[in-house]
Design a protein around this motif. Structure first.
Motif, PDB file in Angstrom:
ATOM      1  N   ARG A   1      -1.874  18.028 -14.416  1.00 21.03           N
ATOM      2  CA  ARG A   1      -1.914  19.067 -15.453  1.00 21.03           C
ATOM      3  C   ARG A   1      -1.632  20.440 -14.827  1.00 21.03           C
ATOM      4  NH1 ARG A   1      -4.791  19.817 -20.295  1.00 21.03           N
ATOM      5  NH2 ARG A   1      -5.726  17.768 -20.082  1.00 21.03           N
TER       6      ARG A   1
ATOM      7  N   THR B   1       1.312  22.953 -16.158  1.00 26.77           N
ATOM      8  CA  THR B   1       0.956  24.153 -16.917  1.00 26.77           C
ATOM      9  C   THR B   1       1.299  25.425 -16.174  1.00 26.77           C
ATOM     10  OG1 THR B   1      -1.289  23.977 -16.039  1.00 26.77           O
ATOM     11  CG2 THR B   1      -0.879  23.026 -18.205  1.00 26.77           C
TER      12      THR B   1
ATOM     13  N   ASP C   1       3.534  28.164 -14.125  1.00 26.82           N
ATOM     14  CA  ASP C   1       4.945  28.535 -14.197  1.00 26.82           C
ATOM     15  C   ASP C   1       5.641  27.999 -12.950  1.00 26.82           C
ATOM     16  OD1 ASP C   1       4.702  29.802 -16.612  1.00 26.82           O
ATOM     17  OD2 ASP C   1       4.156  31.719 -15.708  1.00 26.82           O
TER      18      ASP C   1
ATOM     19  N   PRO D   1      -1.656  18.880 -21.515  1.00 21.19           N
ATOM     20  CA  PRO D   1      -1.294  20.202 -20.990  1.00 21.19           C
ATOM     21  C   PRO D   1       0.021  20.741 -21.541  1.00 21.19           C
ATOM     22  CG  PRO D   1      -0.688  18.533 -19.411  1.00 21.19           C
ATOM     23  CD  PRO D   1      -1.299  17.803 -20.583  1.00 21.19           C
ATOM     24  N   LEU D   2       0.807  19.882 -22.150  1.00 20.04           N
ATOM     25  CA  LEU D   2       2.133  20.306 -22.607  1.00 20.04           C
ATOM     26  C   LEU D   2       2.277  20.026 -24.085  1.00 20.04           C
ATOM     27  CD1 LEU D   2       4.421  18.996 -19.728  1.00 20.04           C
ATOM     28  CD2 LEU D   2       3.814  21.348 -20.189  1.00 20.04           C
TER      29      LEU D   2
ATOM     30  N   CYS E   1       2.643  24.346 -23.796  1.00 14.22           N
ATOM     31  CA  CYS E   1       1.629  25.392 -23.820  1.00 14.22           C
ATOM     32  C   CYS E   1       1.530  25.967 -25.235  1.00 14.22           C
ATOM     33  CB  CYS E   1       1.982  26.504 -22.831  1.00 14.22           C
ATOM     34  SG  CYS E   1       2.107  25.942 -21.128  1.00 14.22           S
TER      35      CYS E   1
ATOM     36  N   HIS F   1       0.259  29.180 -27.431  1.00 16.99           N
ATOM     37  CA  HIS F   1      -0.184  30.570 -27.431  1.00 16.99           C
ATOM     38  C   HIS F   1      -1.161  30.741 -28.592  1.00 16.99           C
ATOM     39  CE1 HIS F   1       0.990  35.113 -27.325  1.00 16.99           C
ATOM     40  NE2 HIS F   1      -0.201  34.856 -26.825  1.00 16.99           N
TER      41      HIS F   1
ATOM     42  N   PRO G   1       7.064  25.131 -20.793  1.00 14.87           N
ATOM     43  CA  PRO G   1       7.261  25.846 -19.526  1.00 14.87           C
ATOM     44  C   PRO G   1       8.214  25.147 -18.571  1.00 14.87           C
ATOM     45  CG  PRO G   1       5.194  24.656 -19.469  1.00 14.87           C
ATOM     46  CD  PRO G   1       5.796  24.395 -20.822  1.00 14.87           C
TER      47      PRO G   1
ATOM     48  N   GLN H   1      -4.619  19.162 -28.415  1.00 12.73           N
ATOM     49  CA  GLN H   1      -4.897  20.463 -27.818  1.00 12.73           C
ATOM     50  C   GLN H   1      -5.718  21.251 -28.821  1.00 12.73           C
ATOM     51  OE1 GLN H   1      -2.432  22.917 -25.281  1.00 12.73           O
ATOM     52  NE2 GLN H   1      -0.736  21.517 -25.582  1.00 12.73           N
TER      53      GLN H   1
END
Length: 1459
Positions: free
Chosen positions: A628, A632, A634, A668-669, A671, A673, A766, A886
């Motif tokens: 993860r 996550t 960059d 984790p994917l 991301c 906002h 990302p 998530q």
């Protein structure tokens, strides 16, 4: 290095101990096997002496032997010259079996901004070191691990024990002296033989054992034999007694070593350490070998590529039962508690006493005797042979070699000394002294031997002597000499480079590093350990690199980055050695340093390795966490590498989900906002249907604007206040249809049942590889209304009433659509590094509390479309789909109200995802028909608006507020004309109410009296006049809407806010609003300039019956249209006025009697006479009555007092009433006002006109070869006589920067008074234009002149007339000035308000000529004031009179006009 349990001295002493061999008879082995032990194992826990021993050195000095330990081993005759693969495997198992325990002591070091937490001790390294030193093979160049004595053990149950002793003694002699066996090696030829009689107490026969023992003492002496009684325990009597088991800690290592013979047969002699798969328990050696060949193990900082064969799906998880027998000490020894089962505590004491007796009475005297013998031999040989030997070396070139360095040897290390060589005797004596802790004598002997070995170029012997000399120097009590570290460096270099013996070099390095660490020389120790790493042993390299890392972190100034880097190297070598647990531990400790430092590539490598190792060790949760982090962060990896990471993660994640399917794990994917999440309540805006244009309302496509939100809130406040009798309720909250991070989210938002809730979630990919999401939906929890915990209910019970859709989404069961319908997005693709919005819908059906928890979706790596050769397993990975969730966790705004808030970081609540579902509400939709997008300035256009109730409840109380209330009108109920409702039938009809008339020359205006109450929509809020005031469910109504183009050109944003309520009262949502925004492009049309001046006609000559001359109004109209809209020409068809006091009377324009046409840039001037309204119309009861006067210039008259002309007048041109009221009240009530302000008020009132001009026009437009007629109206407000007004608002000029003034300048009061008082009185001189007088007959000519004084104000004025003034103005000097006023030359008068007074004067002339009569000075002041000011008469034009002689006949009178 890490902390050790032992001190350095104890460690070095235990590394070199006296070696004792054991030979047992078969019967003796049977006796010891009752305890599941052989005899050597039986003695091992008791081999450390608890009391001191003593020996005498050759100088007869007593030396104390403290804490001595002996090593007892069975005689093994198999060759053991070097470390075999089996021995390496033993060491591997030792390290593997010793793992860090949870809860052990850890070190926490703060270095810079790093807090490192790592294990304070490394027991696996100590275990490895101990096993390595104990398994050192015996060598020829040293005697430290040669056997000094041999225990001959026979059981008392033997028929003839003495014969067995004899057999064992002969066997020992044969092994040592026959030459058939190279192992074991014996210290001296005359090995000490110690006879032990073993008696089993459980079998009886104690008397026989005692008699045999007595015989032994007679035969071997009482110091050479011992009777050991054991197995005294009876199981029936002592079952409950717990006997300690001191053998467990020794047996694991011993059993591993005992398997070496069996393992040697199974392991190929050419095998290397990396090939041993059993190191981690993998059942497939080829798999481990495959791992060793992939890129993960080629370099510690190199990552796998996508095509690497080392993917996780090729690795098999560890089977914990596979090698349990090889690692579990309990299974090796037969189970816990089975060691020494027949022994009692007294038996333990017997064994301990036996060891002490053997050591003190047998071993130490034997060593002391041999030291003396060797010393005597060496002393006796120092004569001829030693000197001859030395002389021979000198003759043949032998010289002393420097101690600190090694010159190139003449031969290799293959030089061997015979056993009787004096150099070996010195070494043997040194080793004996070292074993009994006589370090001073040992150092002396080692130093001597070292010189001899170097002289002979016997490098192996020399290295051994250097090594032990350094250790002896360190161990000497009182440290008479410093530790010679260069001895150790030379020895290590010799072992490694010259002798190619890494085993001895490693032992030397281990000893030296521990000594350097004790002297706080961590840098030197780390350097030494790093030098010892090599490719021949990954395990050794890993352990030494880890210890070097600990050296770096234990320095006075910890070197954190070096610690982390060498931990990474150690982890890599551990991984190659098959020690995955240790590799994982090293990487995790190093991660503490590399984490969140911006070193993304190193961080990715560490996380990737942690993930792989965790998965292989059956810790998939930790593996998921590590992967993860890679995904996550960059990442700066390539797309190929990121794709490999993603596939690995999906594989690991899948294994976790398969084991735990109760709750969806976090993904984790992509991301999310969270703070950018927007929530929209209600249906989405319906698009236009044909000609209908739907209200824009609020949409997720619109950007949020703080100023616009404040504007809408202000409009809503106006509407709420209008609906609540002008008061805004204290509980009022503005309607927020769309919530985002900038809105006020502190309160729970209100949503309506059966209306959708749309949640817009911002996803960001990302990675540089595409992602494929599917079955994307919202996760929610719903609590029905009334399910809050009451007094009778517990919290658990109330919490159980909450309904969630997590189970349905997890297990795929029937969704709970009866509570909340959840929309599912079947496919949601995200490109590389793409940010994409997903709009997810919920439809609540019940009232209660809804909590939107998060999102649930399936995640897969989208195929990039590039065909790559891959195995079937990798193809399966590409389509692997995992399901997870998530959570949407939104942090509220930071609080900054109280002092605590400012000092701490506190955040408020953000409730945008927690709406309260309220009962159904009515819902209205608004549509506009024939609504224009472009208008001319002032253009009137008729459109239609349709209101539809699309809900199941009735609505009422329709109102609308706008930022431009002068832009539109629904018309007034009393003045609205009957217009057709259908838009098609009214297509060519005028928006005005017109009547056909024929204009007559000189006709007066048509007047209409209108009450302002008929046009009551004077504020920004307008009630919508629907029939009955209520819209039933499904009902729609259509109303006309008149629009007027803005007066300023440009694009105008016009906002409407429609308000309506439910007919059901007492619900949470009191009202609803609907927004609409239009953009109107206004083009130029006409410019109207208007001015007014008083008529100078004397009152008795006025045509008005009221006796007032009235006012002249001049209207200039210019066509300023730029023909962009295709306007051909404008026609001015009517000019109207509206006022409470004045009205247009007639047009006195001398132009032709037809309407005015204006093409581009043409200007027309119109002149009108305005009169005051009739007295009976201006009564106090009709103050709010307005007179509309229409002067049509064509053949039709537009009724300006009706809709829409009157509406737009009242909405756009009506003067502000409150200011006028305030002005009058202040004027009448204030008593302390300054004189200047009073005069200003009176003069302003005197010049006030308050006349509004309405210019109505038509424009002819050619569009698509078709002529259209547009119509419109422009307003000009004439407030003051003499001041020009315009229909165009003047553009504000940029103010120039002025000096800052801290005190206002008071203007001169005299100038103010003179400027204003001069307007109070209007004067007229009335006289004949020519006058004939016979000067020959009469020299004086007297002419009567009438002076008319008019009080223009509404206050009494005192007037002073002075006729004595002689003008000095340039105009009067040009004419003859010899005349004078005769009679009274000064008058003091008082004029009443609006009074007109005529005064007769006489002018006396002496001769003919032209004279200027405008010489009287007129002063005026208010009756209450004291200052006089001259009127503006002197500034007027000259009043000329012509005086002729008598021969000319007098002519008629004319009027002389003075203003």
């Amino acid at each position: 290095m890490a902390q050790c349990v032992q001190s350095v001295q104890e460690f070095v002493q235990d590394s070199f101990v006296p070696m004792v061999a054991v030979l047992c008879s078969e019967e003796a082995e049977r006796v010891t096997r009752k305890n599941n032990l052989n005899f050597a194992e039986l003695l091992r826990p008791f081999c450390r002496l608890t009391s001191e021993g003593h020996i005498r050195d050759p100088n007869n000095q007593v030396q104390v032997v403290k804490n001595l330990r002996i090593c007892v081993n069975n005689v093994v005759t198999s060759p053991n010259t070097a470390f075999s693969p089996a021995q390496r495997r033993v060491l591997n198992e030792v390290v593997l079996s010793c793992q860090p325990q949870e809860g052990t002591a850890t070190n926490v070091i703060t270095a810079g901004d790093c807090d490192l937490n790592f294990s304070a001790t490394t027991p696996w390294f100590e275990a490895y070191r101990e096993n390595f030193l104990q398994s050192m093979p015996a060598s020829e160049h040293e005697f430290l691990n040669h056997y000094l004595a041999c225990l001959l053990v026979v059981s008392s149950t033997e028929t003839v024990p003495v014969e067995q002793f004899l057999k064992l003694s002969q066997e020992q002699h044969r092994i040592q002296h026959s030459g058939d066996y190279t192992n074991p090696k014996w210290f001296i030829p005359n090995t000490l033989k110690y006879y032990v009689l073993l008696h089993d107490m459980s079998e009886g026969g104690e008397q026989r054992a005692d008699s045999v023992y007595e015989d032994m003492k007679q035969r071997y002496g009482h110091q050479g034999c011992y009777l050991l009684k054991m197995n005294s325990r009876t199981f029936s009597a002592e079952e409950d007694e717990q006997i300690p088991d001191p053998w467990s800690q020794y047996l694991h290592r011993n059993n591993l070593q005992s398997q070496e013979v069996l393992d040697d047969a199974a392991v190929n002699s050419a095998a290397v350490e990396n090939n041993i798969s059993a190191a981690e328990g993998d059942s497939h050696p080829s798999t481990e070998k495959g791992e060793a060949s992939n890129s993960l193990e080629s370099h510690p900082l190199q990552l796998d590529t996508a095509s690497s064969s080392g993917s996780l799906h090729t690795l098999s998880a560890v089977n914990p039962e596979l090698k349990k027998g090889a690692r579990d000490p309990e299974s090796l020894a037969g189970g816990a508690g089975s060691h020494g089962a027949s022994l009692t505590l007294n038996d333990h004491d017997h064994i301990r006493q036996f060891i002490q007796e053997f050591t003190f009475r047998g071993l130490l005297p034997h060593i002391e005797k041999n030291i003396r013998q060797l010393n005597d031999q060496l002393v006796s040989r120092k004569g001829l042979s030693r000197s001859l030997f030395t002389a021979t070396k000198k003759w043949f070139g032998g010289g002393k070699v420097p101690e600190k360095g090694i010159s190139e040897p003449k031969s290799t290390c293959g030089l061997l000394y015979p056993p009787e060589a004096p150099e070996l005797q010195i070494r043997k004596m040194a080793d004996l002294c070292f074993l009994v802790q006589h370090y001073e004598l040992a150092y002396s002997c080692y130093h001597t031997a070292k010189k001899d070995f170097l002289s002979d170029q016997a490098m192996l012997y020399a290295a051994g002597a250097l090594e032990m000399a350094a250790v002896s120097a360190f161990l000497q009590a009182g440290a008479p000499r410093p530790y010679p570290a260069h001895y150790m460096d030379t020895a290590i270099q010799t072992y490694r480079d010259v002798c190619k013996n890494m085993v001895l070099a490693e032992r030397c390095a281990l000893l030296s590093a521990e000594i350097l660490k004790s002297q706080v020389k961590y840098s030197d120790a780390a350097t030494l350990l790093i030098k010892m790493t090599s490719e021949d042993s990954d395990l050794r390299s890993a352990l030494l690199l880890e210890q070097a890392a600990h050296c770096f972190i234990n320095m006075r100034n910890p070197m954190v980055r070096k610690f982390a880097f060498h931990m990474i190297l150690a982890g890599h070598r551990f991984s190659k050695a098959g020690q995955r647990r240790h590799a994982l531990r090293c990487y995790c400790q190093a991660m503490q340093v590399y984490k969140e430092r911006g070193w993304s590539l190193a961080e990715d490598h560490i996380n990737f390795t942690i993930g792989r190792q965790s998965f292989t060790l059956s810790h998939p949760e930790n593996a998921v966490t590590a992967f993860r982090q890679i995904l996550t962060n960059d990442s700066r990896q390539t797309a190929t590498q990121q794709g490999a990471f993603l596939r690995e993660y999906l594989y690991v994640y899948k294994s976790v989900v398969l084991g735990n399917e109760d709750r969806l794990p976090q993904l984790p994917l992509p991301c999310i906002h969270s703070s950018a999440t927007r929530v929209y309540f209600g249906h989405e805006r319906r698009l236009a249907e044909g000609e209908k244009q739907a209200a824009t309302h609020v949409s997720l496509d619109q950007e949020y604007d703080q100023d616009l939100a404040a504007m809408w809130c202000h409009l809503e406040e106006q509407l709420v206040a209008a609906a609540n009798r002008g008061i805004v309720p204290a509980t009022f909250q503005p309607t927020q249809c769309c919530l985002n991070s900038q809105t006020d989210n502190l309160r729970f938002p209100l949503a309506v049942a059966e209306e959708p809730i749309i949640v817009e979630v911002t996803f960001r990919n990302p990675l540089k590889v595409p992602l494929a999401l599917s079955n994307l939906s919202l996760l929610w929890r719903f609590t029905a209304e009334g399910a809050t915990p009451s007094e009778e209910k517990t919290t658990e019970e109330s919490a159980g009433e909450a309904v969630t859709n997590e189970e349905a989404l997890t297990e795929g069961t029937t969704p709970k659509d009866d509570v909340v319908t959840t929309e599912i997005i079947l496919e949601f693709l995200m490109g590389p590094e793409e940010t994409k919005l997903a709009r997810l819908r919920l439809l609540p059906h019940s009232t209660g509390q809804l909590n939107i928890v998060g999102v649930v979706y399936n995640l897969a790596a989208a195929s990039s479309g590039e065909p790559t050769p891959s195995s079937e397993g990798q193809q399966a990975l590409e389509v692997m789909v995992v399901r997870g969730r998530q959570d949407l966790k939104i942090q509220g705004p930071r609080l900054n109200q109280t002092k605590e808030d400012k000092m701490l970081v506190r955040h408020g609540q953000d409730r945008r995802l927690d709406p309260i579902i309220t009962p159904p509400m009515p819902l209205m939709e608004v549509f506009f028909l024939q609504f224009p997008t472009a208008l001319l300035c002032g253009e009137i256009r008729k459109a239609y608006v349709e209101f539809c109730n699309v809900s199941g409840g009735a609505l009422c109380g329709l109102r609308v507020a706008s930022t431009h209330p002068d832009f539109f009108t629904f018309g007034s109920q009393t003045t609205t004309p009957l217009t057709p409702v259908s838009p098609t039938s009214a297509e060519n009809c005028s928006a005005y109410k017109t009547t056909a008339t024929t204009r007559q020359p000189g006709s007066v205006a048509s007047e209409t009296l209108v009450s302002a109450k008929d046009f009551s929509q004077l504020s920004g809020v307008m009630e919508i006049p629907i029939e009955g005031g209520t819209l039933q469910p499904g009902e729609s109504t259509q109303l006309p809407l008149w629009l007027r183009g803005p007066d300023q050109e440009g694009v105008h944003e016009i906002n409407f806010l429609f308000y309506y309520e439910s007919t059901t009262k007492g619900i949470k949502i009191s009202h609803r609003v609907l927004r609409h925004t239009v953009f109107i492009c206004a083009s130029r049309s006409l410019s109207v300039q208007a001015s007014a001046c008083r008529s100078s006609v004397p009152p008795h000559h006025s045509v008005d019956e009221k006796g007032s001359g009235g006012t002249l109004v001049f209207v200039d109209v210019e066509n300023i249209n730029t023909s962009e809209a295709g306007v051909r020409e404008f026609h001015i068809i009517q000019v109207s006025s509206s006022s409470r006091h004045w009205c247009l009377h007639k047009c006195i324009n001398p132009a032709n009697d037809k309407d005015c046409k204006l093409t581009s840039r043409e200007r027309a001037k119109l002149c009108f006479r305005a009169t005051r309204c009739k007295p009976h119309q201006a009564t106090s009861a009709a103050v709010e009555k307005y007179t509309f006067a229409d002067l049509n210039l064509g053949n039709e008259r537009i009724i300006s007092s009706s809709t829409p002309c009157g509406d737009f007048f009242f909405r756009g041109c009506r003067p502000p009433q409150p200011q006028r009221v305030d002005g009058t009240s202040s004027r009448t009530s204030s008593t302390n006002k300054s004189p200047a302000s009073d005069i200003s008020n009176i003069v302003r009132k005197c010049n006030e006109l308050d006349l509004n001009i309405i210019v109505i026009w038509k424009a002819y437009v050619v569009e698509d070869n078709k002529q259209l007629i547009l119509e419109g109206q422009l307003h000009v407000a004439l407030q003051t006589i003499g001041k020009e007004a315009s229909s165009l608002t003047p553009k504000e000029e940029a103010q120039e920067m002025a000096l800052l003034k801290f005190k206002a300048e008071v203007p001169a009061p005299v100038a103010l008074l003179s400027a204003e008082l001069s307007q109070l009185i209007k004067t007229n001189l009335h006289y004949p234009e020519t006058y004939t007088h016979p000067f020959v007959q009469e020299s004086l000519c007297v002419v009567p002149v009438t002076l008319t004084l008019s009080n223009c104000s509404s206050a009494p004025v005192d007037v002073l007339i002075d006729l004595r003034h002689k003008s000095s103005s340039p105009e009067s000097l040009e004419v003859h000035s010899s005349f004078t006023w005769v009679g009274q030359t000064q008058y003091k008068l008082q004029l009443k308000p609006l009074e007109v007074l005529c005064l007769t004067l006489r002018a006396c002339f002496l001769q003919a000529g032209v004279y200027n009569l405008n010489t009287p000075r007129v002063f005026a002041k208010l009756a209450e004031q004291g200052a006089m000011c001259e009127t503006s008469q002197q500034a007027a034009s000259p009043a000329l009179i012509i005086i002729n002689s008598a021969r000319v006949q007098p002519q008629g009178d004319v009027l002389g006009l003075l203003d």
